[in-house]
Design an enzyme around this catalytic site. Sequence first.
Site, PDB file in Angstrom:
ATOM      1  N   ASP A  32     -15.242 -31.028  58.045  1.00 18.02           N
ATOM      2  CA  ASP A  32     -13.869 -31.355  57.688  1.00 18.02           C
ATOM      3  C   ASP A  32     -13.236 -30.063  57.175  1.00 18.02           C
ATOM      4  O   ASP A  32     -13.953 -29.166  56.695  1.00 18.02           O
ATOM      5  CB  ASP A  32     -13.878 -32.438  56.608  1.00 18.02           C
ATOM      6  N   MET A  33     -11.937 -29.935  57.248  1.00 21.96           N
ATOM      7  CA  MET A  33     -11.310 -28.681  56.819  1.00 21.96           C
ATOM      8  C   MET A  33     -10.731 -28.774  55.417  1.00 21.96           C
ATOM      9  O   MET A  33     -11.190 -28.111  54.486  1.00 21.96           O
ATOM     10  CB  MET A  33     -10.213 -28.272  57.813  1.00 21.96           C
ATOM     11  N   ASP A  34      -9.722 -29.632  55.227  1.00 16.82           N
ATOM     12  CA  ASP A  34      -9.044 -29.712  53.937  1.00 16.82           C
ATOM     13  C   ASP A  34      -9.941 -30.366  52.904  1.00 16.82           C
ATOM     14  O   ASP A  34     -10.431 -31.484  53.089  1.00 16.82           O
ATOM     15  CB  ASP A  34      -7.747 -30.496  54.072  1.00 16.82           C
ATOM     16  N   ASP A  37     -15.357 -34.251  51.937  1.00 16.56           N
ATOM     17  CA  ASP A  37     -15.022 -34.367  50.515  1.00 16.56           C
ATOM     18  C   ASP A  37     -14.390 -35.707  50.185  1.00 16.56           C
ATOM     19  O   ASP A  37     -14.091 -35.963  49.019  1.00 16.56           O
ATOM     20  CB  ASP A  37     -14.043 -33.258  50.108  1.00 16.56           C
TER      21      ASP A  37
END
Length: 225
Positions: free
Chosen positions: A11-13, A167
């Site tokens: 995942d990025m953000d 997250d």
Amino acid sequence: MTSPQRALIFDMDGTIVDNMAFHTKSWLAFFESRGKVIDPDAFFLDTAGRQGHEIMRSYLGEDVDHVTLNAEKEALYRELYGPHLAAVPGFDALIAKAAAAGVKLVVGTAAPNENIAFTLDGLNLRSKFDAIVGAGDVARGKPNPDVFLAGAERAGALPENCIVFEDAPLGVEAARRAGMRAVVLTTTLPASAFAEFDNVICIAANFSELDLDTLFASAPAATTI
């Protein structure tokens, strides 16, 4: 007999970058300008991992011009977070070790292309990944598994040979639905927020706490370090 292809899907953000507080600030400002007061904690749990158009329609109605509105919100986010752009500690070392071991590297994010470019190009990371799957590549956001399954397919790896880094609970649920193990970073929420997930193999504060070989050897049972 060759070993099966393995992959790490990030995942990025909130995972590659610790930026969710800035997304929340931009959402709150966006909604406040339209007379809507949003509880930030409840909003995060309800939306983190969903695509922008899904959030707009859920909170503002089906008939809104979600393309224009989402562009406005994301421009505000990039303005707020730009001065703070940085990878989470240990990320560069982990992906370097993975690449050296022949593990494919994938981004699986609900972010639009503008934010992907902002983050990955801003940190000079785009070339490090074998595949990047964003909001424009799949029809549904998390908790649907679409983005992670597409990432695995592009990497040439079966779901059981992929580890997802997340997250947010919606993202971990998306990994579970995809049949993938998950590592949780507590950049945004405490470990207790992920107690219900049986696909979580590790919970850590950042990437420097993680060992690649140990992760791939782990069974899908929750472990906290």
